[in-house]
Structures are given as C-alpha cells and as structure tokens.
Enzyme design. Structure first.
Site, short mmCIF file in Angstrom:
data_model
loop_
_atom_site.label_atom_id
_atom_site.label_comp_id
_atom_site.label_asym_id
_atom_site.label_seq_id
_atom_site.Cartn_x
_atom_site.Cartn_y
_atom_site.Cartn_z
CG HIS A 100 -0.27 -0.07 2.52
ND1 HIS A 100 0.08 -1.46 3.07
CD2 HIS A 100 0.04 0.62 3.54
CE1 HIS A 100 0.82 -1.42 4.13
NE2 HIS A 100 0.53 -0.12 4.62
CG HIS A 102 1.26 5.26 3.93
ND1 HIS A 102 0.50 5.13 4.86
CD2 HIS A 102 2.10 4.02 3.86
CE1 HIS A 102 0.75 4.18 5.47
NE2 HIS A 102 1.56 3.41 4.90
#
Ligand code: AMP
Ligand code: ZN
Length: 141
Positions: A100, A102
C-alpha cells in the site's frame, strides 16, 4: 486474495472503507487512522506483500492511481504538498502485509518531517563504497 489480509477484505467489500478511487487493478481509500486529513492509501487489488512481488502491470497501475489521486486529495483538504511513500517490509515499518502506498497531505508549518527522516543514523560512505553498491545493484538488474 489472502484470507487473513485486511486489505484483501476491503478489496472484496467484506470490510467497509472510504473509497476514493477504484479501477480493475487498484483501490484507493482513506486511512482509518490518518496521520493528516486526507491520508489515503493506494493498494493493488491482487495480494502482494512487497513492492518487488508485484508484476510490471500491477506496479504501473499502482503508480498510475497515485498519479491520478494526489492532486484531488491535496485539493480536498487544502494541503500544500504531500509525502508519497511505501513501507516495504517489516524492517521499514510495514504493518499490513499487502502493498500500500501512503499519500500523506502536508501543510506549511505542520511540524512533520521529510521522507529523509525515516531511516536511522546516516552512514558515512566513501566514494569507493558508493561505487561498489552501484555496481552490485547494476549486476542484479
Ligand atoms: P503500514 O505501517 O505502512 O503497514 O500502514 C498501515 C496503514 O493501514 C496504517 O496507516 C493504518 O492506519 C491503516 N489501516 C489499517 N487498517 C485499516 C482499515 N481497515 N482501513 C483503512 N486503513 C487501515
Ligand atoms: Zn491482501
């Protein structure tokens, strides 16, 4: 999909999320415990733990989504900039084992630090050592 992965559950719709973007390969949603207003995560829909595990198309799709959402995210919260980054591997601070990226909006005077602040003490590397590292990387590409 990995059965015990929270981000796979979000991709599957089994856990709710505040989705800001979805396409065939990626999903972007607000971080549930934001570091700043607008803190957003971009994930590949396929379960990969690390950046290096993604295939070329998936990696490109993740960056494409980042490229698409950064400006709207910043504008939505009236940010002056953002840090875009990935904790890649446990040693880097990765807690959720599904890649993921950010997007952390930043504001003038918010007291935050640049991405240079994430590592430990700076190594004092000679030119020869830098050359050797470059050669080692090059030999593996
Ligand atoms: P990392 O340390 O890079 O693995 O960061 C994991 C991030 O996922 C943290 O910023 C968490 O706040 C965020 N997070 C964990 N669970 C959820 C969730 N269910 N929905 C949205 N964000 C989450
Ligand atoms: Zn997953």
């Amino acid at each position: 999909m990995s059965d015990d992965c929270i981000f796979c559950s979000i991709v599957a719709g089994d856990i709710p999320a505040r989705t800001v973007h979805e396409d065939s390969e990626t999903l972007a949603f607000l971080d549930a415990n934001p570091l700043a207003p607008g803190h957003t995560l971009v994930v590949p829909k396929a379960h990969h733990q690390h950046v290096e595990a993604m295939d070329d198309d998936t990696a490109a799709a993740v960056f494409g989504t980042l490229h698409e959402i950064v400006d709207p995210v910043q504008e939505a919260v009236d940010a002056d900039g953002s840090n875009v980054g990935i904790n890649n591997g446990e040693a880097s601070g990765q807690e959720v084992p599904h890649v993921h990226a950010h997007v952390v909006p930043r504001f003038e005077g918010d007291g935050g630090r640049p991405i240079h602040a994430v590592a430990g003490s700076r190594p004092d590397l000679s030119d020869d050592e830098l050359d050797a590292i470059r050669e080692d990387i090059d030999a593996r590409l």
